[in-house]
Design a protein around this motif. Structure first.
Motif, PDB file in Angstrom:
ATOM      1  N   ARG A  33      22.242  36.484  39.594  1.00  0.00           N
ATOM      2  CA  ARG A  33      21.753  35.446  38.691  1.00  0.00           C
ATOM      3  C   ARG A  33      20.733  36.085  37.757  1.00  0.00           C
ATOM      4  NH1 ARG A  33      18.956  31.724  41.810  1.00  0.00           N
ATOM      5  NH2 ARG A  33      20.774  30.407  42.143  1.00  0.00           N
ATOM      6  N   VAL A  34      21.012  35.996  36.454  1.00  0.00           N
ATOM      7  CA  VAL A  34      20.068  36.496  35.459  1.00  0.00           C
ATOM      8  C   VAL A  34      19.503  35.286  34.721  1.00  0.00           C
ATOM      9  CG1 VAL A  34      19.733  37.979  33.438  1.00  0.00           C
ATOM     10  CG2 VAL A  34      21.406  38.628  35.193  1.00  0.00           C
ATOM     11  N   THR A  35      18.177  35.178  34.688  1.00  0.00           N
ATOM     12  CA  THR A  35      17.529  34.054  34.010  1.00  0.00           C
ATOM     13  C   THR A  35      16.665  34.582  32.873  1.00  0.00           C
ATOM     14  OG1 THR A  35      17.430  32.917  36.141  1.00  0.00           O
ATOM     15  CG2 THR A  35      16.099  31.991  34.360  1.00  0.00           C
ATOM     16  N   VAL A  36      16.907  34.089  31.679  1.00  0.00           N
ATOM     17  CA  VAL A  36      16.087  34.518  30.534  1.00  0.00           C
ATOM     18  C   VAL A  36      15.488  33.280  29.864  1.00  0.00           C
ATOM     19  CG1 VAL A  36      17.568  36.528  30.137  1.00  0.00           C
ATOM     20  CG2 VAL A  36      17.939  34.446  28.807  1.00  0.00           C
ATOM     21  N   LEU A  37      14.394  33.497  29.190  1.00  0.00           N
ATOM     22  CA  LEU A  37      13.757  32.384  28.484  1.00  0.00           C
ATOM     23  C   LEU A  37      13.121  32.884  27.198  1.00  0.00           C
ATOM     24  CD1 LEU A  37      11.662  29.513  29.882  1.00  0.00           C
ATOM     25  CD2 LEU A  37      10.560  31.007  28.226  1.00  0.00           C
ATOM     26  N   ARG A  38      13.287  32.116  26.152  1.00  0.00           N
ATOM     27  CA  ARG A  38      12.588  32.430  24.908  1.00  0.00           C
ATOM     28  C   ARG A  38      11.853  31.188  24.420  1.00  0.00           C
ATOM     29  NH1 ARG A  38      12.325  36.962  21.319  1.00  0.00           N
ATOM     30  NH2 ARG A  38      10.979  36.172  19.673  1.00  0.00           N
ATOM     31  N   ARG A  45      29.174  38.648  28.865  1.00  0.00           N
ATOM     32  CA  ARG A  45      30.132  39.743  29.024  1.00  0.00           C
ATOM     33  C   ARG A  45      29.948  40.431  30.360  1.00  0.00           C
ATOM     34  NH1 ARG A  45      29.461  42.023  24.716  1.00  0.00           N
ATOM     35  NH2 ARG A  45      31.274  41.248  23.587  1.00  0.00           N
ATOM     36  N   ASN A  46      28.698  40.617  30.783  1.00  0.00           N
ATOM     37  CA  ASN A  46      28.450  41.224  32.092  1.00  0.00           C
ATOM     38  C   ASN A  46      29.099  40.407  33.215  1.00  0.00           C
ATOM     39  OD1 ASN A  46      27.036  43.378  31.130  1.00  0.00           O
ATOM     40  ND2 ASN A  46      25.020  42.682  31.796  1.00  0.00           N
ATOM     41  N   VAL A  47      28.979  39.082  33.115  1.00  0.00           N
ATOM     42  CA  VAL A  47      29.580  38.212  34.139  1.00  0.00           C
ATOM     43  C   VAL A  47      31.090  38.444  34.186  1.00  0.00           C
ATOM     44  CG1 VAL A  47      30.129  35.809  34.724  1.00  0.00           C
ATOM     45  CG2 VAL A  47      27.790  36.420  34.035  1.00  0.00           C
ATOM     46  N   ILE A  48      31.738  38.404  33.008  1.00  0.00           N
ATOM     47  CA  ILE A  48      33.193  38.585  32.948  1.00  0.00           C
ATOM     48  C   ILE A  48      33.587  39.981  33.428  1.00  0.00           C
ATOM     49  CG2 ILE A  48      35.201  38.682  31.388  1.00  0.00           C
ATOM     50  CD1 ILE A  48      34.141  35.858  31.669  1.00  0.00           C
ATOM     51  N   LYS A  49      32.819  40.971  32.994  1.00  0.00           N
ATOM     52  CA  LYS A  49      33.186  42.360  33.279  1.00  0.00           C
ATOM     53  C   LYS A  49      33.049  42.703  34.760  1.00  0.00           C
ATOM     54  CE  LYS A  49      30.690  45.775  31.406  1.00  0.00           C
ATOM     55  NZ  LYS A  49      30.155  46.581  30.287  1.00  0.00           N
ATOM     56  N   TYR A  50      31.961  42.253  35.347  1.00  0.00           N
ATOM     57  CA  TYR A  50      31.690  42.687  36.723  1.00  0.00           C
ATOM     58  C   TYR A  50      32.116  41.669  37.781  1.00  0.00           C
ATOM     59  CZ  TYR A  50      29.093  46.410  34.493  1.00  0.00           C
ATOM     60  OH  TYR A  50      28.758  47.491  33.728  1.00  0.00           O
ATOM     61  N   ALA A  51      32.110  40.380  37.410  1.00  0.00           N
ATOM     62  CA  ALA A  51      32.402  39.360  38.425  1.00  0.00           C
ATOM     63  C   ALA A  51      33.646  38.542  38.077  1.00  0.00           C
ATOM     64  CB  ALA A  51      31.194  38.435  38.568  1.00  0.00           C
ATOM     65  N   GLN A  52      34.254  38.835  36.931  1.00  0.00           N
ATOM     66  CA  GLN A  52      35.441  38.107  36.432  1.00  0.00           C
ATOM     67  C   GLN A  52      35.123  36.671  36.019  1.00  0.00           C
ATOM     68  OE1 GLN A  52      36.217  40.250  39.388  1.00  0.00           O
ATOM     69  NE2 GLN A  52      36.414  41.601  37.611  1.00  0.00           N
ATOM     70  N   ARG A  53      34.295  35.975  36.780  1.00  0.00           N
ATOM     71  CA  ARG A  53      33.954  34.608  36.368  1.00  0.00           C
ATOM     72  C   ARG A  53      32.564  34.224  36.842  1.00  0.00           C
ATOM     73  NH1 ARG A  53      38.194  34.221  39.275  1.00  0.00           N
ATOM     74  NH2 ARG A  53      39.385  33.256  37.595  1.00  0.00           N
ATOM     75  N   GLY A  54      32.084  33.170  36.227  1.00  0.00           N
ATOM     76  CA  GLY A  54      30.769  32.654  36.588  1.00  0.00           C
ATOM     77  C   GLY A  54      30.430  31.517  35.657  1.00  0.00           C
ATOM     78  N   ALA A  83      31.420  27.258  31.344  1.00  0.00           N
ATOM     79  CA  ALA A  83      32.194  28.073  32.286  1.00  0.00           C
ATOM     80  C   ALA A  83      32.503  29.424  31.649  1.00  0.00           C
ATOM     81  CB  ALA A  83      33.487  27.354  32.644  1.00  0.00           C
ATOM     82  N   LEU A  84      32.350  30.481  32.431  1.00  0.00           N
ATOM     83  CA  LEU A  84      32.697  31.824  31.948  1.00  0.00           C
ATOM     84  C   LEU A  84      33.882  32.307  32.768  1.00  0.00           C
ATOM     85  CD1 LEU A  84      29.047  33.247  31.808  1.00  0.00           C
ATOM     86  CD2 LEU A  84      30.377  32.318  29.908  1.00  0.00           C
ATOM     87  N   GLU A  85      35.068  32.240  32.161  1.00  0.00           N
ATOM     88  CA  GLU A  85      36.262  32.589  32.933  1.00  0.00           C
ATOM     89  C   GLU A  85      37.123  33.668  32.313  1.00  0.00           C
ATOM     90  OE1 GLU A  85      37.754  28.690  33.653  1.00  0.00           O
ATOM     91  OE2 GLU A  85      36.328  28.409  35.297  1.00  0.00           O
ATOM     92  N   ASP A  86      37.012  33.836  31.022  1.00  0.00           N
ATOM     93  CA  ASP A  86      37.726  34.956  30.399  1.00  0.00           C
ATOM     94  C   ASP A  86      36.958  35.419  29.173  1.00  0.00           C
ATOM     95  OD1 ASP A  86      38.458  33.337  28.172  1.00  0.00           O
ATOM     96  OD2 ASP A  86      40.119  32.535  29.349  1.00  0.00           O
ATOM     97  N   ALA A 120      11.057  25.686  24.838  1.00  0.00           N
ATOM     98  CA  ALA A 120      11.719  26.964  25.114  1.00  0.00           C
ATOM     99  C   ALA A 120      13.167  26.695  25.471  1.00  0.00           C
ATOM    100  CB  ALA A 120      11.026  27.684  26.262  1.00  0.00           C
ATOM    101  N   LEU A 121      13.957  27.747  25.433  1.00  0.00           N
ATOM    102  CA  LEU A 121      15.335  27.642  25.920  1.00  0.00           C
ATOM    103  C   LEU A 121      15.516  28.656  27.040  1.00  0.00           C
ATOM    104  CD1 LEU A 121      18.173  26.470  25.771  1.00  0.00           C
ATOM    105  CD2 LEU A 121      18.717  28.128  23.982  1.00  0.00           C
ATOM    106  N   ARG A 122      15.944  28.140  28.190  1.00  0.00           N
ATOM    107  CA  ARG A 122      16.214  29.016  29.340  1.00  0.00           C
ATOM    108  C   ARG A 122      17.731  29.137  29.483  1.00  0.00           C
ATOM    109  NH1 ARG A 122      13.593  26.356  33.207  1.00  0.00           N
ATOM    110  NH2 ARG A 122      11.768  27.687  33.230  1.00  0.00           N
ATOM    111  N   LEU A 123      18.194  30.356  29.710  1.00  0.00           N
ATOM    112  CA  LEU A 123      19.619  30.606  29.939  1.00  0.00           C
ATOM    113  C   LEU A 123      19.779  31.231  31.316  1.00  0.00           C
ATOM    114  CD1 LEU A 123      20.510  32.280  26.490  1.00  0.00           C
ATOM    115  CD2 LEU A 123      20.793  29.860  27.113  1.00  0.00           C
ATOM    116  N   ILE A 124      20.640  30.634  32.111  1.00  0.00           N
ATOM    117  CA  ILE A 124      20.866  31.150  33.468  1.00  0.00           C
ATOM    118  C   ILE A 124      22.329  31.580  33.585  1.00  0.00           C
ATOM    119  CG2 ILE A 124      20.750  30.618  35.934  1.00  0.00           C
ATOM    120  CD1 ILE A 124      18.873  28.208  35.024  1.00  0.00           C
ATOM    121  N   PHE A 125      22.538  32.843  33.918  1.00  0.00           N
ATOM    122  CA  PHE A 125      23.900  33.383  34.077  1.00  0.00           C
ATOM    123  C   PHE A 125      24.127  33.638  35.560  1.00  0.00           C
ATOM    124  CE2 PHE A 125      24.601  34.252  29.575  1.00  0.00           C
ATOM    125  CZ  PHE A 125      23.297  34.228  29.095  1.00  0.00           C
ATOM    126  N   GLU A 126      25.112  32.943  36.130  1.00  0.00           N
ATOM    127  CA  GLU A 126      25.339  33.045  37.569  1.00  0.00           C
ATOM    128  C   GLU A 126      26.757  33.503  37.865  1.00  0.00           C
ATOM    129  OE1 GLU A 126      22.612  29.447  39.419  1.00  0.00           O
ATOM    130  OE2 GLU A 126      24.676  29.019  38.822  1.00  0.00           O
TER     131      GLU A 126
END
Lengths: 133, 140
Positions: free
Chosen positions: A125-130, A47-56, A7-10, A71-77
């Motif tokens: 939603r930003v999805t990255v994979l390495r 940080r983008n999630v917190i800064k622009y959307a407050q939570r995600g 959870a991204l809340e603060d 691989a590792l996929r990271l999804i920021f919503e």
């Protein structure tokens, strides 16, 4: 390894996100430099999630190609304001916030795959994979 | 809650060992505290040890640049020491050059650089402590 949702809340969750991503990457056997790249991407995009959307939320999803390559996929919503001009947001030095404008374009350089889906007023939603080297 | 980062004064140099993973608020506070200490102590150098930082993102990178720029305005020189190789690679890939930030490999080098800077230029002040000891020696 199973997916993990963070959870991204603060602002403190930015620290949690990057530490969690680093330990997941380490557990998957990513080499140290790639652990750092993934932790840095997690920090920037959380940080983008917190800064622009407050939570995600962040979903860390270990994955595998058909050939068994890991691989590792990271999804920021988030359900924030969305990005009106994705092309502009992806260019170096562009920022609507207080940052330097390297968050999105910089993060893209740290991963193998990078995708942004965004709808104004609905969220991003930003999805990255390495891939594991 | 965040751990407080110490600011130590050795001679005319402030030494800042960052040994915790800083959240954004801690980073901002640290920046303010360093400037306050520069003003209070009249220090001429700031040595920031980041050898334990496993990651420097654009936020912390900007903080380091800002500290260097603000210190310069206050007539102090900032040196960042001990950056891990993975951190350096990632910073360059991110597109952050840490403009105006001098970096050296370790605390010894950083301290030498800052000390050399003040030797001569600021001899009187730099050796005030030593001078006092010398006077005592003369009296005995």
């Amino acid at each position: 390894m199973e997916s993990k949702t963070i959870a991204l809340e603060d602002a403190q969750d930015i620290v949690v996100a990057r530490n969690q991503v680093r330990s997941i990457a380490a557990a998957l056997g990513f080499r140290a430099i790639d652990q750092t790249r993934l932790a840095t991407v997690a920090s920037e995009l959380a940080r983008n999630v917190i800064k622009y959307a407050q939570r995600g939320r962040l979903i860390a999803q270990p994955t595998e190609s058909a050939e068994g390559r890991q691989a590792l996929r990271l999804i920021f919503e988030d359900r924030g304001p969305g990005i009106p001009d994705i092309a502009a947001a992806m260019s170096d030095g562009f920022s609507t916030g207080r940052g330097l404008g390297f968050g999105l374009p910089g993060s893209r350089r740290l991963v193998d795959e990078f995708k942004i889906e965004s709808e104004v007023g609905r969220g991003t939603r930003v999805t990255v994979l390495r891939w594991k080297a | 809650m965040s751990a407080r980062i110490p600011i130590l004064k050795v001679g005319r140099v402030l030494i800042v060992p960052i040994q915790v993973d800083m959240d954004d608020q801690t980073a901002i506070q640290l920046q303010e505290r360093i400037l306050t200490e520069l003003e209070r102590t009249g220090a001429r150098g700031v040595l920031i040890d980041i050898s334990l930082l496993e990651m420097v993102d654009s936020f912390i990178g900007r903080m380091l640049s800002d500290i260097a720029a603000m210190s310069r305005i206050m007539d102090a020189r900032t040196v960042v020491v001990g950056m891990q190789p993975a951190v350096a690679i990632t910073l360059v890939e991110l597109g952050l050059e840490l403009k105006g930030v001098e970096t050296v490999l370790n605390v010894d080098e950083g301290f030498k650089l800052l000390r050399d800077e003040f030797d001569g230029a600021d001899e009187e002040y730099a050796y005030r402590g030593l001078g006092a000891i010398g006077k005592q020696d003369n009296r005995t």
